[in-house]
Design an enzyme around this catalytic site. Structure first.
Site, PDB file in Angstrom:
ATOM      1  N   TYR A  32      35.970 -43.678  13.602  1.00  6.29           N
ATOM      2  CA  TYR A  32      36.860 -43.136  12.566  1.00  6.29           C
ATOM      3  C   TYR A  32      36.067 -42.518  11.412  1.00  6.29           C
ATOM      4  O   TYR A  32      36.434 -41.470  10.886  1.00  6.29           O
ATOM      5  CB  TYR A  32      37.794 -44.234  12.054  1.00  6.29           C
ATOM      6  CG  TYR A  32      38.855 -44.639  13.055  1.00  6.29           C
ATOM      7  CD1 TYR A  32      39.729 -43.698  13.585  1.00  6.29           C
ATOM      8  CD2 TYR A  32      38.997 -45.959  13.473  1.00  6.29           C
ATOM      9  CE1 TYR A  32      40.703 -44.054  14.503  1.00  6.29           C
ATOM     10  CE2 TYR A  32      39.976 -46.334  14.393  1.00  6.29           C
ATOM     11  CZ  TYR A  32      40.816 -45.375  14.902  1.00  6.29           C
ATOM     12  OH  TYR A  32      41.783 -45.725  15.813  1.00  6.29           O
TER      13      TYR A  32
HETATM   14  C1  LIG Z   1      37.219 -44.821  20.313  1.00  5.91           C
HETATM   15  C2  LIG Z   1      37.906 -43.919  21.340  1.00  5.91           C
HETATM   16  C3  LIG Z   1      39.403 -43.795  21.007  1.00  5.91           C
HETATM   17  C4  LIG Z   1      37.254 -42.503  21.282  1.00  5.91           C
HETATM   18  O1  LIG Z   1      37.935 -41.659  22.180  1.00  5.91           O
HETATM   19  P1  LIG Z   1      37.161 -40.436  22.864  1.00  5.91           P
HETATM   20  O2  LIG Z   1      38.161 -39.571  23.528  1.00  5.91           O
HETATM   21  O3  LIG Z   1      36.051 -40.969  23.695  1.00  5.91           O
HETATM   22  O4  LIG Z   1      36.529 -39.718  21.578  1.00  5.91           O
HETATM   23  P2  LIG Z   1      36.311 -38.151  21.385  1.00  5.91           P
HETATM   24  O5  LIG Z   1      35.714 -37.577  22.623  1.00  5.91           O
HETATM   25  O6  LIG Z   1      37.574 -37.545  20.883  1.00  5.91           O
HETATM   26  O7  LIG Z   1      35.192 -38.167  20.227  1.00  5.91           O
HETATM   27  C5  LIG Z   1      35.321 -37.382  19.058  1.00  5.91           C
HETATM   28  C6  LIG Z   1      34.040 -37.487  18.258  1.00  5.91           C
HETATM   29  O8  LIG Z   1      33.807 -38.862  17.909  1.00  5.91           O
HETATM   30  C7  LIG Z   1      32.499 -39.250  18.361  1.00  5.91           C
HETATM   31  N1  LIG Z   1      32.597 -40.646  18.782  1.00  5.91           N
HETATM   32  C8  LIG Z   1      33.240 -41.160  19.855  1.00  5.91           C
HETATM   33  N2  LIG Z   1      33.130 -42.507  19.887  1.00  5.91           N
HETATM   34  C9  LIG Z   1      32.371 -42.834  18.800  1.00  5.91           C
HETATM   35  C10 LIG Z   1      31.890 -44.068  18.294  1.00  5.91           C
HETATM   36  N3  LIG Z   1      32.159 -45.234  18.887  1.00  5.91           N
HETATM   37  N4  LIG Z   1      31.153 -44.042  17.148  1.00  5.91           N
HETATM   38  C11 LIG Z   1      30.856 -42.866  16.517  1.00  5.91           C
HETATM   39  N5  LIG Z   1      31.291 -41.652  16.977  1.00  5.91           N
HETATM   40  C12 LIG Z   1      32.020 -41.650  18.101  1.00  5.91           C
HETATM   41  C13 LIG Z   1      32.182 -38.308  19.509  1.00  5.91           C
HETATM   42  O9  LIG Z   1      30.802 -38.199  19.716  1.00  5.91           O
HETATM   43  C14 LIG Z   1      32.801 -37.023  19.025  1.00  5.91           C
HETATM   44  O10 LIG Z   1      31.941 -36.444  18.088  1.00  5.91           O
HETATM   45  P3  LIG Z   1      31.816 -34.829  17.925  1.00  5.91           P
HETATM   46  O11 LIG Z   1      33.220 -34.288  17.759  1.00  5.91           O
HETATM   47  O12 LIG Z   1      30.974 -34.660  16.719  1.00  5.91           O
HETATM   48  O13 LIG Z   1      31.207 -34.359  19.199  1.00  5.91           O
HETATM   49  C15 LIG Z   1      37.695 -44.446  22.803  1.00  5.91           C
HETATM   50  O14 LIG Z   1      36.322 -44.585  23.054  1.00  5.91           O
HETATM   51  C16 LIG Z   1      38.396 -45.778  23.043  1.00  5.91           C
HETATM   52  O15 LIG Z   1      39.549 -45.808  23.451  1.00  5.91           O
HETATM   53  N6  LIG Z   1      37.677 -46.894  22.817  1.00  5.91           N
HETATM   54  C17 LIG Z   1      38.237 -48.215  23.072  1.00  5.91           C
HETATM   55  C18 LIG Z   1      39.399 -48.550  22.161  1.00  5.91           C
HETATM   56  C19 LIG Z   1      39.083 -48.394  20.690  1.00  5.91           C
HETATM   57  O16 LIG Z   1      38.021 -48.778  20.211  1.00  5.91           O
HETATM   58  N7  LIG Z   1      40.051 -47.812  19.952  1.00  5.91           N
HETATM   59  C20 LIG Z   1      39.906 -47.495  18.535  1.00  5.91           C
HETATM   60  C21 LIG Z   1      40.288 -48.584  17.622  1.00  5.91           C
HETATM   61  S1  LIG Z   1      41.952 -49.162  17.696  1.00  5.91           S
END
Ligand SMILES: CC(C)(COP(=O)(O)OP(=O)(O)OC[C@H]1O[C@@H](n2cnc3c(N)ncnc32)[C@H](O)[C@@H]1OP(=O)(O)O)[C@@H](O)C(=O)NCCC(=O)NCCS
Length: 166
Positions: A137
């Site tokens: 976030y």
């Molecule tokens: C966290 C989560 C929602 C990210 O979804 P995702 O589709 O993989 O993320 P995106 O591809 O949209 O990433 C967008 C940006 O965030 C970055 N990003 C993704 N995960 C990240 C992390 N854990 N820490 C820092 N940056 C991160 C990506 O590198 C990307 O950066 P960029 O736009 O500069 O290239 C997914 O990994 C997930 O569902 N995780 C498990 C559940 C969770 O933790 N939910 C959130 C809290 S309720």
């Protein structure tokens, strides 16, 4: 690139195969979200892949934040306390679709729905389940509340600009 449809969750959608790597979020989607929706405590929206499987989901609820808890940049002479916000209580992407921008697309979909609603809200608020989620976030511009480091906010005005909306 995979085309997703962003729609409200319905009972007929197959939730069993969904896995985001965090069991608590998987269990919430499979066992608890329907009750929250039924009781009007939350709305749940999903991203459907072309084969109609659930690629990601999020929930939205109304919430409010005491003025003192908001980051200084958002306070800016606000005339009311507490401040109305939209809470994205849960957000998760299926591991098969992670890392391709779907997480951001789900946040933008939520922001667009909040902006299109007839209810005034200052910001989108999220509850980060752990430090990893918090980093995600923060990478996107969310800022932690004072004294609540795992609850973060981003002004709707910032999201409106990112979405290119007037
Ligand atoms: C966290 C989560 C929602 C990210 O979804 P995702 O589709 O993989 O993320 P995106 O591809 O949209 O990433 C967008 C940006 O965030 C970055 N990003 C993704 N995960 C990240 C992390 N854990 N820490 C820092 N940056 C991160 C990506 O590198 C990307 O950066 P960029 O736009 O500069 O290239 C997914 O990994 C997930 O569902 N995780 C498990 C559940 C969770 O933790 N939910 C959130 C809290 S309720």
């Amino acid at each position: 690139m995979t085309q997703f449809r962003f729609v409200a969750l319905t009972p007929s959608m197959g939730r069993t195969p969904f896995t985001c790597g965090k069991p608590a979020l998987d269990t919430y989607l499979k066992q608890h979200v329907s009750q929250d929706v039924k009781r009007d405590l939350a709305k749940c929206f999903v991203a459907l892949a072309p084969d109609d499987s659930i690629a990601g989901f999020y929930t939205l609820s109304a919430a409010s934040v005491p003025l003192d808890d908001l980051p200084a940049a958002l306070v800016n002479k606000l005339p009311r306390d507490p401040v109305p916000v939209a809470l994205m209580g849960r957000l998760a992407v299926h591991t098969a679709h992670a890392g391709h921008g779907l997480g951001v697309s789900l946040i933008f979909d939520a922001a667009a729905r909040v902006m299109a609603s007839d209810i005034g809200m200052l910001a989108l608020m999220v509850d980060a389940t752990d430090d990893d989620a918090k980093r995600f976030y923060e990478h996107l511009g969310f800022v932690p509340l004072t004294d609540k480091p795992h609850t973060l906010v981003i002004a709707l005005s910032v999201l409106r600009k990112a979405l290119g909306k007037p």
